[in-house]
Scaffold this motif. Structure first.
Motif, PDB file in Angstrom:
ATOM      1  N   UNK A 113       0.812  -1.218   0.000  1.00  0.00           N
ATOM      2  CA  UNK A 113       0.000   0.000   0.000  1.00  0.00           C
ATOM      3  C   UNK A 113       0.847   1.271   0.000  1.00  0.00           C
ATOM      4  N   UNK A 114       2.054   1.161   0.570  1.00  0.00           N
ATOM      5  CA  UNK A 114       2.947   2.318   0.620  1.00  0.00           C
ATOM      6  C   UNK A 114       4.369   1.809   0.807  1.00  0.00           C
ATOM      7  N   UNK A 165      -5.848   2.351  -0.075  1.00  0.00           N
ATOM      8  CA  UNK A 165      -5.812   1.159  -0.909  1.00  0.00           C
ATOM      9  C   UNK A 165      -6.187  -0.068  -0.076  1.00  0.00           C
ATOM     10  N   UNK A 166      -7.010  -0.944  -0.636  1.00  0.00           N
ATOM     11  CA  UNK A 166      -7.355  -2.186   0.071  1.00  0.00           C
ATOM     12  C   UNK A 166      -6.121  -3.051   0.271  1.00  0.00           C
ATOM     13  N   UNK A 225      -1.468  16.449   5.190  1.00  0.00           N
ATOM     14  CA  UNK A 225      -1.513  16.896   3.785  1.00  0.00           C
ATOM     15  C   UNK A 225      -0.983  18.323   3.672  1.00  0.00           C
ATOM     16  N   UNK A 226      -1.363  19.176   4.624  1.00  0.00           N
ATOM     17  CA  UNK A 226      -0.860  20.562   4.624  1.00  0.00           C
ATOM     18  C   UNK A 226       0.656  20.572   4.793  1.00  0.00           C
ATOM     19  N   UNK A 227       1.171  19.748   5.674  1.00  0.00           N
ATOM     20  CA  UNK A 227       2.626  19.695   5.895  1.00  0.00           C
ATOM     21  C   UNK A 227       3.341  19.127   4.671  1.00  0.00           C
ATOM     22  N   UNK A 228       2.757  18.088   4.083  1.00  0.00           N
ATOM     23  CA  UNK A 228       3.358  17.522   2.871  1.00  0.00           C
ATOM     24  C   UNK A 228       3.406  18.552   1.753  1.00  0.00           C
ATOM     25  N   UNK A 270      -3.120   7.241   5.779  1.00  0.00           N
ATOM     26  CA  UNK A 270      -2.939   8.633   5.370  1.00  0.00           C
ATOM     27  C   UNK A 270      -2.639   8.707   3.871  1.00  0.00           C
ATOM     28  N   UNK A 271      -3.687   8.489   3.073  1.00  0.00           N
ATOM     29  CA  UNK A 271      -3.572   8.587   1.618  1.00  0.00           C
ATOM     30  C   UNK A 271      -4.244   9.880   1.186  1.00  0.00           C
TER      31      UNK A 271
END
Length: 466
Positions: free
Chosen positions: A247-248, A291-292, A371-374, A284-285
């Protein structure tokens, strides 16, 4: 006269200070066998303490055999209490330790896999923990079962079915002290001297160490922009298991597509081996839904590892294994030999935390923050380095990869950057099995860094690389 310096500003009680200093002098030979210690009243007067302080210190030394009392004569150092001192370890002085703490506070650490520690839901967790202590029966404070509390395993199996597409019965779950223990259990379950593990390359250095510790070997399969290159798996190989992060992928951050997942399962079926899936931070996607799991495609062939360290906090030391039914009993036995069971109070707390919806609310909240930090990290990299940097693996998780043009990173270079610019960055190359393929890539974790720290950190990195 025996001189013992004492410090009333220290947290250590005066009795302990007196005891420790006399004990140390006896062990080191500064006070020899047969030496007479001063009377308790005299020593107390010299130290400016009450006599009870010295009496209790002497009593402790007497009970441990360092000194002996002689009727009508006094107190003496006992025979056989001297220990020849080996080379001593140098400890940091208070000043050095204080300086170290100050230096650490100045360092900006781009460590991956670390969530925002200041955002841990303390109040909610504390309230539930208090309720667990108050409401549960006395039996919770006794020994538990190695596989974990049934309450947590039931709740977790439902949660994982709904959010990750995992198919399992609660009896297939084993609660562990974090993912590290889960990985160690797998190594003990499957591996022995000379066995082979098929594994992604690069992959976490710590996982490589765990899997090779029984004397087994790693067979690396390269990773590209779609994860493990399953077409490079030799059809005649017979590994004990295949390890993937579908998944990651760690560290490169890619997602394994369905075609490669199917190829992986088909190979495992033909080779009659298992697949071990590490699903460490896929909640955290940032593009679409999570993703399953791979486990959902073939529950009898896949061993699934999860952890709460990335979602909530590493301090909880809570993880879990989902095993095919054929492996559960043996794994439970191994868990019992390891530590009997994972702490029960924490298990019941996380069970209620999930069941009452707090975990999913926390994930939704943190997903926006991460997401903001990324996005800010990507913006800073682009502003500072322009087309000299390429960003990879940023769709999921708590880190991304920065690939630089015409810059190679070495251990010494990273050390110099830390010493001169107070910034910690991490090499992809550290996690490779076949070396030399990723020397221009670094891992930048952003989960535990504020916007301001991210900006300052990238500015320091630019200064370091100019």
């Amino acid at each position: 006269m025996l001189w013992i310096p004492i410090d009333r500003s220290m947290d250590i009680p005066l009795i302990r200070q007196v005891y420790e200093q006399i004990r140390t002098r006896i062990l080191h030979g500064e006070l020899s066998a047969g030496d007479c210690l001063p009377p308790t009243r005299e020593l107390a007067s010299n130290l400016g303490t009450s006599r009870n302080v010295v009496v209790e210190a002497y009593d402790q030394l007497l009970s441990e055999g360092y000194i002996e009392g002689r009727q009508g004569s006094g107190t003496y150092v006992a025979e056989g209490a001297y220990l020849d001192q080996q080379k001593k370890t140098d400890f940091l002085s208070f000043f050095d330790m204080h300086q170290l703490i100050e230096d650490t506070n100045e360092i900006i650490d781009f460590r991956s896999g670390l969530p925002a520690l200041d955002m841990f839901p303390r109040n909610t967790w504390g309230q539930i923990s208090k309720q667990v202590c108050s409401d549960t029966s006395h039996s919770i404070f006794g020994y538990g079962y190695p596989e974990g509390r049934m309450e947590l395993r039931h709740i977790l199996s439902r949660y994982l079915k709904r959010t990750r597409g995992v198919h399992c019965h609660p009896d297939q779950l084993v609660i562990t002290s974090g993912a590290t223990q889960a990985l160690s259990l797998i190594a003990n379950l499957f591996l022995s001297q000379g066995e082979e593990v098929m594994i992604e390359d690069p992959i976490t250095h710590e996982i490589q160490t765990i899997f090779t510790s029984p004397g087994s070997t790693l067979y690396p399969i390269p990773v590209d922009e779609q994860g493990m290159k399953t077409d490079l798996i030799p059809p005649n190989k017979k590994p004990k298991f295949i390890f993937v992060t579908p998944s990651h992928q760690f560290p490169l951050g890619e997602t394994l597509p369905i075609q490669r997942r199917i190829q992986l399962i088909q190979f495992a079926r033909k080779a009659d081996c298992f697949i071990v899936e590490d699903d460490y931070d896929s909640e955290f996607r940032y593009q679409g839904s999570p993703i399953n799991s791979l486990q959902g495609l073939d529950p009898d062939r896949v061993v699934y590892i999860g952890t709460f360290s990335k979602i909530l906090s590493p301090a909880l030391r809570l993880g879990y294994l989902i095993l095919p039914p054929s492996l559960t009993k043996q794994c439970k036995d191994l868990k019992w030999f390891t530590d009997l069971h994972t702490p029960s109070l924490e298990q019941l707390t996380i069970a209620r935390f999930i069941d009452e919806g707090h975990l999913e609310r926390h994930i939704r909240k943190m997903k926006k923050i991460y997401k903001t930090r990324r996005d800010h990290l990507k913006k800073c990299l682009t502003e500072e380095f322009g087309d000299k940097v390429k960003i990879l693996g940023d769709s999921t998780g708590l880190h991304l990869i920065a690939e630089f043009k015409n810059i190679e990173f070495t251990d010494q270079k990273v050390k110099n950057i830390l010493e001169r610019h107070k910034i910690k960055i991490y090499l992809v190359e550290l996690h490779t099995i076949k070396k030399g393929m990723h020397q221009n890539k670094i891992i930048l974790g952003y989960g535990n860094l504020t916007i301001d720290k991210i900006k300052e950190g990238i500015q320091r990195l630019k200064q370091a690389l100019i």
